[in-house]
Scaffold this motif. Sequence first.
Motif, PDB file in Angstrom:
ATOM      1  N   VAL A   1      43.474  53.757  45.248  1.00 26.53           N
ATOM      2  CA  VAL A   1      44.338  52.611  45.547  1.00 26.53           C
ATOM      3  C   VAL A   1      44.738  51.872  44.279  1.00 26.53           C
ATOM      4  N   VAL A   2      43.793  51.619  43.374  1.00 25.61           N
ATOM      5  CA  VAL A   2      44.165  50.900  42.148  1.00 25.61           C
ATOM      6  C   VAL A   2      45.063  51.762  41.264  1.00 25.61           C
ATOM      7  N   ALA A   3      44.898  53.073  41.322  1.00 31.47           N
ATOM      8  CA  ALA A   3      45.800  53.948  40.559  1.00 31.47           C
ATOM      9  C   ALA A   3      47.217  53.861  41.121  1.00 31.47           C
ATOM     10  N   TRP A   4      47.346  53.822  42.448  1.00 34.29           N
ATOM     11  CA  TRP A   4      48.669  53.648  43.058  1.00 34.29           C
ATOM     12  C   TRP A   4      49.273  52.312  42.649  1.00 34.29           C
ATOM     13  N   ARG A   5      48.452  51.261  42.687  1.00 34.49           N
ATOM     14  CA  ARG A   5      48.956  49.930  42.347  1.00 34.49           C
ATOM     15  C   ARG A   5      49.423  49.882  40.893  1.00 34.49           C
ATOM     16  N   ARG A   6      48.679  50.480  40.001  1.00 36.09           N
ATOM     17  CA  ARG A   6      49.079  50.504  38.605  1.00 36.09           C
ATOM     18  C   ARG A   6      50.371  51.275  38.436  1.00 36.09           C
ATOM     19  N   GLU A   7      50.498  52.376  39.145  1.00 40.61           N
ATOM     20  CA  GLU A   7      51.712  53.196  39.062  1.00 40.61           C
ATOM     21  C   GLU A   7      52.917  52.463  39.636  1.00 40.61           C
TER      22      GLU A   7
ATOM     23  N   ASN B   1      54.052  46.598  34.041  1.00 38.30           N
ATOM     24  CA  ASN B   1      53.235  45.426  34.369  1.00 38.30           C
ATOM     25  C   ASN B   1      51.817  45.819  34.775  1.00 38.30           C
ATOM     26  N   GLY B   2      51.615  47.072  35.086  1.00 35.75           N
ATOM     27  CA  GLY B   2      50.283  47.523  35.491  1.00 35.75           C
ATOM     28  C   GLY B   2      49.284  47.589  34.356  1.00 35.75           C
ATOM     29  N   ILE B   3      49.763  47.491  33.122  1.00 35.40           N
ATOM     30  CA  ILE B   3      48.839  47.577  31.992  1.00 35.40           C
ATOM     31  C   ILE B   3      48.806  46.323  31.131  1.00 35.40           C
ATOM     32  N   VAL B   4      49.614  45.320  31.469  1.00 31.56           N
ATOM     33  CA  VAL B   4      49.597  44.086  30.683  1.00 31.56           C
ATOM     34  C   VAL B   4      48.545  43.131  31.234  1.00 31.56           C
ATOM     35  N   LEU B   5      48.093  42.219  30.403  1.00 29.77           N
ATOM     36  CA  LEU B   5      47.014  41.319  30.781  1.00 29.77           C
ATOM     37  C   LEU B   5      47.475  40.147  31.650  1.00 29.77           C
ATOM     38  N   ASP B   6      48.799  39.962  31.790  1.00 32.89           N
ATOM     39  CA  ASP B   6      49.302  38.870  32.623  1.00 32.89           C
ATOM     40  C   ASP B   6      48.964  39.089  34.093  1.00 32.89           C
ATOM     41  N   TYR B   7      48.747  40.311  34.468  1.00 36.27           N
ATOM     42  CA  TYR B   7      48.382  40.669  35.837  1.00 36.27           C
ATOM     43  C   TYR B   7      46.989  41.286  35.774  1.00 36.27           C
ATOM     44  N   ASP B   8      46.254  41.204  36.842  1.00 35.89           N
ATOM     45  CA  ASP B   8      44.872  41.709  36.842  1.00 35.89           C
ATOM     46  C   ASP B   8      44.759  43.181  37.203  1.00 35.89           C
ATOM     47  N   ILE B   9      45.864  43.876  37.254  1.00 31.79           N
ATOM     48  CA  ILE B   9      45.849  45.275  37.690  1.00 31.79           C
ATOM     49  C   ILE B   9      45.017  46.143  36.753  1.00 31.79           C
ATOM     50  N   ALA B  10      45.198  45.967  35.454  1.00 32.09           N
ATOM     51  CA  ALA B  10      44.432  46.771  34.495  1.00 32.09           C
ATOM     52  C   ALA B  10      42.945  46.479  34.610  1.00 32.09           C
TER      53      ALA B  10
ATOM     54  N   PHE C   1      41.355  45.501  37.372  1.00 34.52           N
ATOM     55  CA  PHE C   1      40.897  46.162  38.596  1.00 34.52           C
ATOM     56  C   PHE C   1      40.754  47.663  38.377  1.00 34.52           C
ATOM     57  N   PHE C   2      41.692  48.236  37.650  1.00 32.42           N
ATOM     58  CA  PHE C   2      41.656  49.664  37.355  1.00 32.42           C
ATOM     59  C   PHE C   2      40.386  50.001  36.566  1.00 32.42           C
ATOM     60  N   ALA C   3      40.089  49.196  35.539  1.00 29.47           N
ATOM     61  CA  ALA C   3      38.892  49.427  34.732  1.00 29.47           C
ATOM     62  C   ALA C   3      37.619  49.234  35.557  1.00 29.47           C
ATOM     63  N   ASP C   4      37.605  48.220  36.417  1.00 31.68           N
ATOM     64  CA  ASP C   4      36.440  47.990  37.279  1.00 31.68           C
ATOM     65  C   ASP C   4      36.221  49.159  38.232  1.00 31.68           C
ATOM     66  N   ALA C   5      37.302  49.667  38.802  1.00 30.31           N
ATOM     67  CA  ALA C   5      37.191  50.792  39.728  1.00 30.31           C
ATOM     68  C   ALA C   5      36.641  52.026  39.030  1.00 30.31           C
ATOM     69  N   GLU C   6      37.115  52.292  37.827  1.00 37.09           N
ATOM     70  CA  GLU C   6      36.610  53.447  37.076  1.00 37.09           C
ATOM     71  C   GLU C   6      35.129  53.293  36.755  1.00 37.09           C
ATOM     72  N   ALA C   7      34.734  52.075  36.400  1.00 39.57           N
ATOM     73  CA  ALA C   7      33.326  51.836  36.075  1.00 39.57           C
ATOM     74  C   ALA C   7      32.437  52.045  37.298  1.00 39.57           C
ATOM     75  N   ILE C   8      32.842  51.514  38.434  1.00 40.37           N
ATOM     76  CA  ILE C   8      32.047  51.670  39.655  1.00 40.37           C
ATOM     77  C   ILE C   8      32.004  53.129  40.088  1.00 40.37           C
ATOM     78  N   TYR C   9      33.123  53.821  39.950  1.00 41.46           N
ATOM     79  CA  TYR C   9      33.216  55.219  40.368  1.00 41.46           C
ATOM     80  C   TYR C   9      32.319  56.122  39.534  1.00 41.46           C
ATOM     81  N   SER C  10      32.285  55.900  38.246  1.00 43.58           N
ATOM     82  CA  SER C  10      31.610  56.877  37.384  1.00 43.58           C
ATOM     83  C   SER C  10      30.396  56.360  36.626  1.00 43.58           C
ATOM     84  N   PHE C  11      30.060  55.092  36.742  1.00 40.69           N
ATOM     85  CA  PHE C  11      28.967  54.518  35.971  1.00 40.69           C
ATOM     86  C   PHE C  11      27.666  55.261  36.230  1.00 40.69           C
ATOM     87  N   GLU C  12      27.119  55.839  35.207  1.00 42.34           N
ATOM     88  CA  GLU C  12      25.854  56.572  35.257  1.00 42.34           C
ATOM     89  C   GLU C  12      25.837  57.630  36.359  1.00 42.34           C
ATOM     90  N   GLY C  13      26.973  58.255  36.606  1.00 40.21           N
ATOM     91  CA  GLY C  13      27.018  59.339  37.591  1.00 40.21           C
ATOM     92  C   GLY C  13      26.910  58.882  39.024  1.00 40.21           C
TER      93      GLY C  13
END
Length: 87
Positions: free
Chosen positions: A33-39, A44-53, A55-67
């Motif tokens: 979902v966050v990948a769709w939103r960024r796309e 604007n999906g990668i600038v700091l004015d919006y929280d999309i980036a 959320f994207f980083a948080d999702a990646e961390a939760i998905y893959s953190f320590e396996g």
Amino acid sequence: MLVQLARQQDAGIFRDAHSALAKAFLTSRMREVVAWRREISGGNGIVLDYDIARFFADAEAIYSFEGTREMNTLIVGKAITGQSAFV
């Protein structure tokens, strides 16, 4: 899913594999979902004015953190097959 897990816990039929399956599924969907939103947001999906980036980083961390995803799938696999794949 969380309501069902809470009901299972109240009924005394809750197992660790239930929460592992929910977490594996939901983190995969969250990442999608966050990948769709960024796309959809384009540049604007990668600038700091919006929280999309963020959320994207948080999702990646939760998905893959320590396996996390791999560990949850291994827990579910063991519950289904009875065979442990842990090394």
